[in-house]
Scaffold this motif. Structure first.
Motif, PDB file in Angstrom:
ATOM      1  N   TYR A  19       6.407  38.717  65.166  1.00 35.58           N
ATOM      2  CA  TYR A  19       6.225  40.172  65.030  1.00 35.58           C
ATOM      3  C   TYR A  19       7.375  40.932  65.701  1.00 35.58           C
ATOM      4  O   TYR A  19       7.955  41.862  65.132  1.00 35.58           O
ATOM      5  N   GLY A  20       7.752  40.502  66.917  1.00 36.97           N
ATOM      6  CA  GLY A  20       8.846  41.152  67.638  1.00 36.97           C
ATOM      7  C   GLY A  20      10.177  41.015  66.923  1.00 36.97           C
ATOM      8  O   GLY A  20      10.971  41.964  66.865  1.00 36.97           O
ATOM      9  N   LYS A  21      10.441  39.837  66.348  1.00 39.52           N
ATOM     10  CA  LYS A  21      11.694  39.613  65.639  1.00 39.52           C
ATOM     11  C   LYS A  21      11.778  40.447  64.353  1.00 39.52           C
ATOM     12  O   LYS A  21      12.857  40.933  63.991  1.00 39.52           O
ATOM     13  N   VAL A  48      -4.892  35.628  68.843  1.00 39.81           N
ATOM     14  CA  VAL A  48      -5.026  36.850  69.638  1.00 39.81           C
ATOM     15  C   VAL A  48      -3.628  37.433  69.871  1.00 39.81           C
ATOM     16  O   VAL A  48      -2.919  37.010  70.784  1.00 39.81           O
ATOM     17  N   PRO A  49      -3.196  38.418  69.054  1.00 41.19           N
ATOM     18  CA  PRO A  49      -1.817  38.896  69.122  1.00 41.19           C
ATOM     19  C   PRO A  49      -1.571  39.953  70.199  1.00 41.19           C
ATOM     20  O   PRO A  49      -0.750  40.853  70.027  1.00 41.19           O
ATOM     21  N   GLY A  50      -2.299  39.874  71.303  1.00 41.37           N
ATOM     22  CA  GLY A  50      -2.144  40.885  72.343  1.00 41.37           C
ATOM     23  C   GLY A  50      -2.725  42.216  71.911  1.00 41.37           C
ATOM     24  O   GLY A  50      -3.291  42.352  70.822  1.00 41.37           O
ATOM     25  N   SER A  73      -3.035  42.018  58.121  1.00 42.32           N
ATOM     26  CA  SER A  73      -2.631  40.914  58.994  1.00 42.32           C
ATOM     27  C   SER A  73      -3.787  40.422  59.849  1.00 42.32           C
ATOM     28  O   SER A  73      -4.028  39.211  59.957  1.00 42.32           O
ATOM     29  N   TYR A  74      -4.533  41.358  60.437  1.00 48.90           N
ATOM     30  CA  TYR A  74      -5.669  40.976  61.296  1.00 48.90           C
ATOM     31  C   TYR A  74      -6.750  40.256  60.491  1.00 48.90           C
ATOM     32  O   TYR A  74      -7.274  39.225  60.926  1.00 48.90           O
ATOM     33  N   VAL A  75      -7.088  40.796  59.328  1.00 48.71           N
ATOM     34  CA  VAL A  75      -8.249  40.306  58.570  1.00 48.71           C
ATOM     35  C   VAL A  75      -7.959  38.990  57.861  1.00 48.71           C
ATOM     36  O   VAL A  75      -8.777  38.052  57.902  1.00 48.71           O
ATOM     37  N   TYR A 110       2.823  34.245  58.927  1.00 53.38           N
ATOM     38  CA  TYR A 110       2.659  35.361  57.990  1.00 53.38           C
ATOM     39  C   TYR A 110       1.960  36.551  58.650  1.00 53.38           C
ATOM     40  O   TYR A 110       2.293  37.710  58.382  1.00 53.38           O
ATOM     41  N   GLY A 111       0.987  36.259  59.511  1.00 54.33           N
ATOM     42  CA  GLY A 111       0.306  37.341  60.215  1.00 54.33           C
ATOM     43  C   GLY A 111       1.267  38.137  61.078  1.00 54.33           C
ATOM     44  O   GLY A 111       1.251  39.372  61.087  1.00 54.33           O
ATOM     45  N   GLY A 112       2.127  37.429  61.818  1.00 54.61           N
ATOM     46  CA  GLY A 112       3.111  38.108  62.665  1.00 54.61           C
ATOM     47  C   GLY A 112       4.125  38.893  61.852  1.00 54.61           C
ATOM     48  O   GLY A 112       4.505  40.010  62.221  1.00 54.61           O
ATOM     49  N   ALA A 113       4.568  38.309  60.719  1.00 56.05           N
ATOM     50  CA  ALA A 113       5.561  38.981  59.876  1.00 56.05           C
ATOM     51  C   ALA A 113       5.002  40.266  59.257  1.00 56.05           C
ATOM     52  O   ALA A 113       5.650  41.327  59.290  1.00 56.05           O
ATOM     53  N   ILE A 114       3.794  40.177  58.711  1.00 56.00           N
ATOM     54  CA  ILE A 114       3.183  41.369  58.099  1.00 56.00           C
ATOM     55  C   ILE A 114       2.874  42.417  59.156  1.00 56.00           C
ATOM     56  O   ILE A 114       3.060  43.624  58.937  1.00 56.00           O
ATOM     57  N   LEU A 115       2.429  41.969  60.321  1.00 56.41           N
ATOM     58  CA  LEU A 115       2.171  42.897  61.431  1.00 56.41           C
ATOM     59  C   LEU A 115       3.459  43.613  61.825  1.00 56.41           C
ATOM     60  O   LEU A 115       3.457  44.831  62.070  1.00 56.41           O
ATOM     61  N   GLY A 116       4.574  42.873  61.871  1.00 56.76           N
ATOM     62  CA  GLY A 116       5.861  43.476  62.227  1.00 56.76           C
ATOM     63  C   GLY A 116       6.310  44.521  61.232  1.00 56.76           C
ATOM     64  O   GLY A 116       6.813  45.591  61.611  1.00 56.76           O
TER      65      GLY A 116
END
Length: 298
Positions: A204-206, A44-46, A33-35, A132-138
């Motif tokens: 990501y939270g959801k 910047v996802p915190g 997700s980051y890369v 997609y980044g938030g979803a994969i991170l979640g």
């Protein structure tokens, strides 16, 4: 007379194998997700990796031997190691070995993937990349939680601050993550940065909430004669709080102390295992607890 070493049972070995497999998968997904999605668009996802993304871009061209900037994984590691020691000292982080493996793997995967994957997966669309980044991170974080681990970072710092100040951990995480997002705004001077960053955090939270089928908080009642050992487990080993409730048995009329505490769902298996290890005859009862329930033992 030599003591025999305890041999882990097959069930324990299988559980550890399953947990560490989840940690590997979760760590890889977070790094991916980051890369591929977040860093290329300066999202910047915190957390520690939000700070690492900012530092990565700020240091571009600063060091001749690292023309692309400080690597995100190694930078995050420099934050996570002292945070880990702080957590072990202040709240007695019980998932220490798994947590160490988790943040080491995320760092290794992040820098390895950054070396081989130099182009973003989504071209010229920051909104899709944020989603997609938030979803994969979640999904990655959910795997880590299922393995009863954590990736350390600012959530550990939030727990330390909350324990010292009686503030809610969830509120402290929001404050710290928002501060990191605002850091991205100040450094990059682009109002799109906080928009996409907060959207990533929301997605990501959801995702974590969707896969977390139970209420994240559980009210736990423990009846045991070994109350001081239970107190040490809850307060010193798990970094939680609790309350002694005076009780009296209906049948025999004996006086007893009942321990009441609020546990997060991810911490419940560790609490139950610890209780049974201390007192196999202990009675443990759990029920749903509201997210806004005050923490016992204040």
């Amino acid at each position: 007379m030599k003591q025999k070493m305890a041999v882990p049972s097959n069930a324990t070995l299988k559980k550890n194998a399953a947990d560490y497999s989840l940690i590997v998968v979760g760590s890889f997904l977070q790094a991916l997700s980051y890369v591929l999605f977040l860093a290329p668009y300066k999202i910047v996802p915190g957390g520690v990796y939000g700070v690492s993304i900012v530092i990565h871009y700020v240091t571009k061209g600063l060091f001749p031997f690292l023309p692309e900037g400080l690597p995100m994984g190694a930078t995050a590691l420099c934050f996570n190691i002292p945070l880990m020691f702080l957590a072990m000292k202040k709240i007695g982080l019980s998932s220490g070995p798994k947590t160490i493996v988790t943040f080491l793997l995320i760092s290794i995967f992040t820098d390895t993937l950054s070396y081989f994957l130099t182009d973003p997966l989504v071209e010229n669309d920051a909104f899709i990349a944020a989603f997609y980044g938030g979803a994969i991170l979640g999904v990655g974080v959910t795997c880590i939680f299922r393995a009863q681990s954590t990736s350390a970072g600012t959530d550990v710092l939030a727990r330390v601050i909350a324990n010292d100040s009686n503030l809610k951990v969830s509120n402290m995480i929001i404050v710290l993550d928002s501060a990191v997002v605002l850091l991205g705004l100040i450094v990059f001077r682009d109002w799109a940065v906080p928009l996409y960053s907060w959207f990533t955090i929301f997605v990501y939270g959801k995702i974590v909430e969707m896969f977390q089928v139970e209420n994240p908080n559980r009210a736990v009642f423990i009846v045991s004669k070994k109350t001081q050992d239970m107190k040490n487990l809850i307060v010193n080993q798990l970094g939680m709080r609790g309350t002694f409730i005076h009780g009296k048995g209906m049948y025999e009329g004996l006086e007893t102390e009942i321990i009441f505490t609020i546990a997060e769902r991810k911490d419940l298996p560790k609490l139950k295992d610890g209780v049974k290890e201390i007192d196999p005859h202990a009675f443990v009862s759990t029920m749903h607890a509201s997210k806004d329930s005050p923490r016992p033992g204040i």
